[in-house]
Design a protein around this motif. Structure first.
Motif, mmCIF file in Angstrom:
data_model
loop_
_atom_site.group_PDB
_atom_site.id
_atom_site.type_symbol
_atom_site.label_atom_id
_atom_site.label_comp_id
_atom_site.label_asym_id
_atom_site.label_seq_id
_atom_site.Cartn_x
_atom_site.Cartn_y
_atom_site.Cartn_z
ATOM 1 N N SER A 135 46.199 64.756 66.010
ATOM 2 C CA SER A 135 46.494 65.377 64.840
ATOM 3 C C SER A 135 47.604 66.609 64.913
ATOM 4 N N THR A 136 47.106 67.529 65.618
ATOM 5 C CA THR A 136 48.075 68.776 65.619
ATOM 6 C C THR A 136 49.215 68.536 66.585
ATOM 7 N N GLU A 181 48.924 66.500 58.547
ATOM 8 C CA GLU A 181 48.652 67.860 58.699
ATOM 9 C C GLU A 181 47.252 68.167 57.898
ATOM 10 N N ILE A 182 46.963 67.255 56.796
ATOM 11 C CA ILE A 182 45.750 67.554 56.341
ATOM 12 C C ILE A 182 44.675 67.247 57.331
ATOM 13 N N ILE A 183 44.861 66.242 57.979
ATOM 14 C CA ILE A 183 43.917 65.677 59.059
ATOM 15 C C ILE A 183 43.708 66.920 60.122
ATOM 16 N N SER A 184 44.912 67.581 60.655
ATOM 17 C CA SER A 184 45.006 68.481 61.353
ATOM 18 C C SER A 184 44.147 69.793 61.035
ATOM 19 N N GLN A 185 44.325 70.052 59.706
ATOM 20 C CA GLN A 185 43.672 71.233 59.025
ATOM 21 C C GLN A 185 41.986 70.950 58.913
ATOM 22 N N VAL A 186 41.720 69.808 58.888
ATOM 23 C CA VAL A 186 40.566 69.544 58.547
ATOM 24 C C VAL A 186 39.787 69.483 60.198
ATOM 25 N N LYS A 229 39.239 73.079 60.924
ATOM 26 C CA LYS A 229 37.991 73.759 60.244
ATOM 27 C C LYS A 229 36.751 73.114 61.117
ATOM 28 N N HIS A 233 52.502 64.853 55.817
ATOM 29 C CA HIS A 233 51.640 65.632 55.096
ATOM 30 C C HIS A 233 50.136 65.246 55.338
ATOM 31 N N GLY A 234 49.918 63.760 55.405
ATOM 32 C CA GLY A 234 48.760 63.353 55.605
ATOM 33 C C GLY A 234 48.041 63.842 57.025
#
Length: 415
Positions: free
Chosen positions: A46-47, A174-179, A182, A171-172
């Motif tokens: 993801s990243t 990036e959301i996975i990457s942010q998750v 976390k 965008h999706g």
């Protein structure tokens, strides 16, 4: 770490079969290492896809981006090579006590063989054939990092190539990457118990004398890191001239912040401010510095080769020199996919070294001292990125005069 040493020493001196008791404490380290393995594939894919796609859509492939990436690749290669050279010279993993610890790690790794990542032997032929996946689902399931990186690079380039049509998917991702970042933060909560358990297990089994080779490992790594600092300052002097001393003085506060917090991210605002005071244009500083935090982790690169080969020496699993060179390239690639991850070097090492026959469980030997080493790595990353931004500004003729002490940055007009 200190508590683990004390508890381990008490167990070693006061109980029968101390190794068996220490084994149960060692489960804390096993849990931590297993959780790291759990997050590797989704974190990297993801990243890395998001980062490469942004390089295309964000204009970072232009002139400034090209110069920045050229510097980052060269600096990473120098850092990796210096770590490889010094660990080969110092041989910190050689010695009766440390090799006994390594033998224990091999036993632990054998018990967790189902969790191994990568392949057990690596040559040029097997590297080429293995790195291209026949199925991305298959390699994700097997946690094989090399083909995951290969697919991520191609997918990221393709996503950038289709332009605006790919933005919803980007965008999706990036959301996975942010998750995943976390989730990685949650996993790192286990770092402290893992360190405690690893130290108790080591000291209970081998006695307090096990601290000596770990202290030697730390000392030799910091010596290597000091050599990298000297090399970076020398290169900075050749490009920036005597002004390098001004840059160093401006970076003292952010470097100290990164060292104390073991986080180069914590020092980011002060680094940006220091670069602008040094005369780096806002355009260059605000572009190169964030890119550097993703692609220019000099201290972390140094540690990857130093720690991986230390574990290999202690476990008698040192790969041939030809494979070691391949390993340097793998470290360079895999490190670019986990920018911003706490204790990122642990993830890079775990993701990469098993593919070269080095037992991942050997990381338990360095967990106890990694926090102290992370302080130096973070400070080195700050030095490397501040130098990179200054050099690119010099190449772009956007390095102005340094601002006087106490000058208001907001009064400086933007480009």
């Amino acid at each position: 770490m200190i508590l683990g040493i004390v508890v381990g020493h008490v167990i070693h001196t006061q109980f029968d079969h101390p190794g068996d008791i220490g084994h149960y404490f060692g489960l804390l380290a096993t849990i931590f290492l297993t959780m790291i393995k759990m997050i590797i594939s989704p974190l990297v894919i993801s990243t890395l896809i998001a980062g490469i796609a942004h390089m295309g859509t964000g204009g970072a492939v232009g002139r400034v981006g090209g110069k920045s990436l050229l510097w980052f690749v060269c600096a990473s290669f120098v850092s990796l090579s210096l770590g490889w050279l010094m660990v080969t010279i110092f041989q910190p993993g050689i010695g009766e006590v440390i090799e006994r610890m390594g033998a224990d790690a091999l036993k632990s790794d054998a018990a967790a063989s189902a969790l191994d990542t990568g392949i057990k032997t690596m040559s040029i032929d097997t590297f080429v054939s293995h790195v291209i996946p026949t199925s991305i689902v298959d390699v994700l399931a097997k946690n094989e990092i090399l083909p995951v990186v290969f697919f991520s690079v191609f997918f990221g380039v393709g996503l950038a190539a289709i332009g605006d049509k790919g933005l919803p998917l980007l965008h999706g991702i990036e959301i996975i990457s942010q998750v995943m970042l976390k989730v990685t933060g949650y996993v790192m909560v286990m770092a402290a118990p893992g360190v405690f358990g690893a130290m108790v297990a080591i000291i209970a089994k081998n006695g307090i004398e096990a601290v000596i080779p770990l202290a030697r490992f730390m000392g030799e790594f910091y010596f290597t890191m000091a050599a990298l600092w000297v090399l970076m300052i020398l290169v900075g002097f050749l490009i920036l001239g005597p002004r390098i001393t001004k840059l160093i003085s401006l970076m003292l506060t952010p470097v100290s912040t990164a060292f104390a917090t073991a986080s180069s991210e914590a020092a980011f605002p002060k680094v940006l401010e220091g670069l602008e005071r040094f005369g780096v244009s806002k355009r260059i500083a605000s572009f190169v510095l964030p890119l550097g935090y993703s692609f220019n982790l000099d201290g972390s690169m140094l540690y990857c080769t130093f720690a991986a080969l230390f574990i290999a020496q202690a476990t008698h699993t040192v790969p041939p020199v030809s494979q070691q060179f391949i390993m340097l390239l793998v470290f360079m690639i895999t490190s670019k996919g986990i920018a911003g991850v706490p204790r990122a070097s642990l993830v890079v090492i775990a993701a990469s070294m098993a593919g070269f026959g080095i037992p991942v469980a050997g990381m338990a030997m360095i967990l106890g001292v990694d926090a102290f080493l992370d302080m130096g790595r973070s400070a080195t990353n700050v030095v490397g990125n501040s130098l990179a931004a200054s050099v690119v500004a010099k190449w772009e003729s956007e390095l102005g005069e340094s601002l006087p002490e106490g000058a208001d940055l907001d009064a400086v007009p933007a480009e």
